[in-house]
Design a protein around this motif. Structure first.
Motif, PDB file in Angstrom:
ATOM      1  N   PHE A  40     -36.104 -15.736  37.147  1.00 44.31           N
ATOM      2  CA  PHE A  40     -37.453 -16.116  36.627  1.00 44.31           C
ATOM      3  C   PHE A  40     -38.307 -15.271  36.137  1.00 44.31           C
ATOM      4  CE2 PHE A  40     -42.194 -16.762  37.725  1.00 44.31           C
ATOM      5  CZ  PHE A  40     -42.526 -17.891  37.002  1.00 44.31           C
ATOM      6  N   GLY A  41     -38.667 -14.070  36.903  1.00 45.25           N
ATOM      7  CA  GLY A  41     -39.425 -12.933  36.307  1.00 45.25           C
ATOM      8  C   GLY A  41     -38.994 -12.287  35.066  1.00 45.25           C
ATOM      9  N   LYS A  42     -37.908 -12.221  34.875  1.00 38.17           N
ATOM     10  CA  LYS A  42     -37.422 -11.590  33.637  1.00 38.17           C
ATOM     11  C   LYS A  42     -37.413 -12.670  32.631  1.00 38.17           C
ATOM     12  CE  LYS A  42     -34.347  -8.049  35.572  1.00 38.17           C
ATOM     13  NZ  LYS A  42     -32.748  -7.607  35.633  1.00 38.17           N
ATOM     14  N   THR A  43     -36.945 -13.841  32.895  1.00 33.06           N
ATOM     15  CA  THR A  43     -37.343 -14.911  31.758  1.00 33.06           C
ATOM     16  C   THR A  43     -38.610 -15.091  31.176  1.00 33.06           C
ATOM     17  OG1 THR A  43     -35.511 -16.016  33.084  1.00 33.06           O
ATOM     18  CG2 THR A  43     -36.930 -17.298  31.312  1.00 33.06           C
ATOM     19  N   LEU A  44     -39.560 -14.998  32.254  1.00 32.91           N
ATOM     20  CA  LEU A  44     -41.040 -14.789  31.909  1.00 32.91           C
ATOM     21  C   LEU A  44     -41.426 -13.880  30.915  1.00 32.91           C
ATOM     22  CD1 LEU A  44     -43.691 -16.394  32.301  1.00 32.91           C
ATOM     23  CD2 LEU A  44     -43.940 -14.649  34.333  1.00 32.91           C
ATOM     24  N   GLY A  45     -40.909 -12.628  31.288  1.00 29.95           N
ATOM     25  CA  GLY A  45     -40.979 -11.213  30.510  1.00 29.95           C
ATOM     26  C   GLY A  45     -40.577 -11.613  29.102  1.00 29.95           C
ATOM     27  N   GLU A  46     -39.488 -12.152  28.796  1.00 25.58           N
ATOM     28  CA  GLU A  46     -38.903 -12.236  27.574  1.00 25.58           C
ATOM     29  C   GLU A  46     -39.613 -13.356  26.778  1.00 25.58           C
ATOM     30  OE1 GLU A  46     -36.182 -10.914  25.855  1.00 25.58           O
ATOM     31  OE2 GLU A  46     -36.278  -9.385  27.569  1.00 25.58           O
ATOM     32  N   LYS A  47     -40.093 -14.518  27.394  1.00 25.21           N
ATOM     33  CA  LYS A  47     -40.805 -15.473  26.651  1.00 25.21           C
ATOM     34  C   LYS A  47     -42.205 -14.825  26.477  1.00 25.21           C
ATOM     35  CE  LYS A  47     -38.475 -19.469  28.703  1.00 25.21           C
ATOM     36  NZ  LYS A  47     -38.063 -19.984  27.470  1.00 25.21           N
ATOM     37  N   ILE A  48     -42.743 -14.221  27.038  1.00 23.14           N
ATOM     38  CA  ILE A  48     -44.156 -13.473  26.664  1.00 23.14           C
ATOM     39  C   ILE A  48     -44.050 -12.558  25.582  1.00 23.14           C
ATOM     40  CG2 ILE A  48     -45.974 -11.686  27.437  1.00 23.14           C
ATOM     41  CD1 ILE A  48     -45.626 -12.853  30.134  1.00 23.14           C
ATOM     42  N   LYS A  49     -42.980 -11.752  25.586  1.00 21.55           N
ATOM     43  CA  LYS A  49     -42.486 -10.928  24.453  1.00 21.55           C
ATOM     44  C   LYS A  49     -42.145 -11.803  23.013  1.00 21.55           C
ATOM     45  CE  LYS A  49     -39.252  -7.107  23.215  1.00 21.55           C
ATOM     46  NZ  LYS A  49     -38.214  -6.219  23.439  1.00 21.55           N
ATOM     47  N   ASN A  92     -47.020  -7.644  36.150  1.00 23.17           N
ATOM     48  CA  ASN A  92     -45.760  -6.548  35.656  1.00 23.17           C
ATOM     49  C   ASN A  92     -45.091  -6.411  36.770  1.00 23.17           C
ATOM     50  OD1 ASN A  92     -47.238  -6.088  33.324  1.00 23.17           O
ATOM     51  ND2 ASN A  92     -48.408  -4.088  34.024  1.00 23.17           N
ATOM     52  N   SER A  93     -45.351  -6.215  38.250  1.00 22.24           N
ATOM     53  CA  SER A  93     -44.650  -6.424  39.357  1.00 22.24           C
ATOM     54  C   SER A  93     -43.674  -7.308  39.570  1.00 22.24           C
ATOM     55  CB  SER A  93     -45.412  -6.001  40.465  1.00 22.24           C
ATOM     56  OG  SER A  93     -44.691  -6.015  41.772  1.00 22.24           O
ATOM     57  N   LEU A  94     -44.188  -8.774  39.152  1.00 18.43           N
ATOM     58  CA  LEU A  94     -43.423  -9.800  39.237  1.00 18.43           C
ATOM     59  C   LEU A  94     -42.117 -10.088  38.199  1.00 18.43           C
ATOM     60  CD1 LEU A  94     -44.695 -13.405  39.670  1.00 18.43           C
ATOM     61  CD2 LEU A  94     -43.242 -12.896  37.507  1.00 18.43           C
ATOM     62  N   ILE A  95     -42.323  -9.456  36.965  1.00 13.44           N
ATOM     63  CA  ILE A  95     -41.307  -9.471  35.659  1.00 13.44           C
ATOM     64  C   ILE A  95     -40.627  -8.083  36.239  1.00 13.44           C
ATOM     65  CG2 ILE A  95     -41.253  -8.739  33.619  1.00 13.44           C
ATOM     66  CD1 ILE A  95     -43.849 -10.087  32.904  1.00 13.44           C
ATOM     67  N   LYS A  96     -40.860  -7.045  36.777  1.00 12.50           N
ATOM     68  CA  LYS A  96     -40.217  -6.180  36.936  1.00 12.50           C
ATOM     69  C   LYS A  96     -39.158  -6.326  38.312  1.00 12.50           C
ATOM     70  CE  LYS A  96     -40.039  -0.891  37.926  1.00 12.50           C
ATOM     71  NZ  LYS A  96     -40.955   0.280  38.223  1.00 12.50           N
ATOM     72  N   ARG A  97     -39.610  -6.915  39.234  1.00 10.57           N
ATOM     73  CA  ARG A  97     -38.823  -7.161  40.374  1.00 10.57           C
ATOM     74  C   ARG A  97     -37.932  -8.631  40.297  1.00 10.57           C
ATOM     75  NH1 ARG A  97     -41.046  -4.742  45.195  1.00 10.57           N
ATOM     76  NH2 ARG A  97     -42.460  -3.421  44.720  1.00 10.57           N
ATOM     77  N   ASP A  98     -38.147  -9.350  39.084  1.00  9.47           N
ATOM     78  CA  ASP A  98     -37.593 -10.286  38.706  1.00  9.47           C
ATOM     79  C   ASP A  98     -37.882 -11.528  39.889  1.00  9.47           C
ATOM     80  OD1 ASP A  98     -36.170 -12.292  37.171  1.00  9.47           O
ATOM     81  OD2 ASP A  98     -34.247 -11.596  37.835  1.00  9.47           O
TER      82      ASP A  98
END
Length: 235
Positions: A3-12, A33-39
């Protein structure tokens, strides 16, 4: 991908930084940032829905993609207390409460809760010239109803003149997403040789919707795209 990494990709993919989205939805950027980094998927449902609106992502499709549990916000303290009391009622009392609840839910005169969002707003219209209507001394933070359009906006800029009638009129406030380019046929905020405009982008021209105004040729001129017009602020 979690979830976290997917969210980061969608924001980008939407053209935002994590800091910009955190500011838009009112959460500490370190938390996002922590949520995305920790996935991680440890994110409040309300904030998640705001993020999805801000980046133009369908929340249910996103949840399905990450195999999340159905999106149901956690009970508030008042709701939990109400549920506890309801469970103690006998069948007849529950029927009465359910009847009243349904009657209230069916009312067409209920005023919905209104959520607000803060967006930087220019004192000056786009016609003030390059940089002036974007400089910090000419910006103030104002609150707007948190519609999907408002959640995507980076700045609000006033319209000057009637060259974009009938869509936009003098004095209208426009929600604008900052981006260096827009597609032909879209309406954006531009500066041409230092003069600001709200115009539709054509092939080598800036187009006025009002036929009383001539198109502006761009060849040989210094052109800067401020961003894409998302829509106007509705009263």
């Amino acid at each position: 991908m979690g979830f976290g990494k997917t969210l980061g990709e969608k924001i980008k993919e939407a053209g935002y930084t994590q800091s910009q989205i955190a500011e838009k939805v009112g959460m500490p950027k370190t938390t996002l940032n922590s949520l995305i980094k920790r996935d991680s998927q440890n994110l409040d449902v309300g904030i998640f829905l705001k993020i999805c609106a801000a980046i133009g992502c369908d929340s249910n499709a996103f949840a399905d993609e990450c195999e999340l549990e159905p999106l149901r916000p956690a009970l508030t303290n008042d709701e939990a207390e109400f549920l506890e009391k309801y469970r103690k009622l006998n069948a007849q009392s529950k029927e009465i409460v359910t009847y009243i609840l349904q009657k209230e839910a069916d009312r067409d005169d209920l005023v919905p809760d209104i959520h607000m969002i803060s967006v930087k707003t220019s004192y000056l219209p786009a016609s003030a010239g390059h940089g002036e209507f974007l400089s910090e001394e000419n910006l103030e933070v104002k609150d707007y109803v948190a519609t999907p359009t408002a959640l995507k906006a980076d700045i609000v800029i006033p319209v000057s003149g009637d060259s974009m009638l009938p869509v936009y009129d003098d004095g209208d406030l426009l929600f604008v997403k900052r981006q260096p380019t827009i597609e032909v046929g879209e309406i954006g905020i531009f500066t041409v040789d230092g003069v600001g405009y709200v115009k539709k982008l054509g092939q080598g021209y800036l187009i006025s919707l009002n036929p009383d105004y001539a198109d502006i040729p761009l060849e040989g001129k210094e052109v800067y795209c401020v961003g894409k017009v998302l829509g106007k602020v509705e009263e």
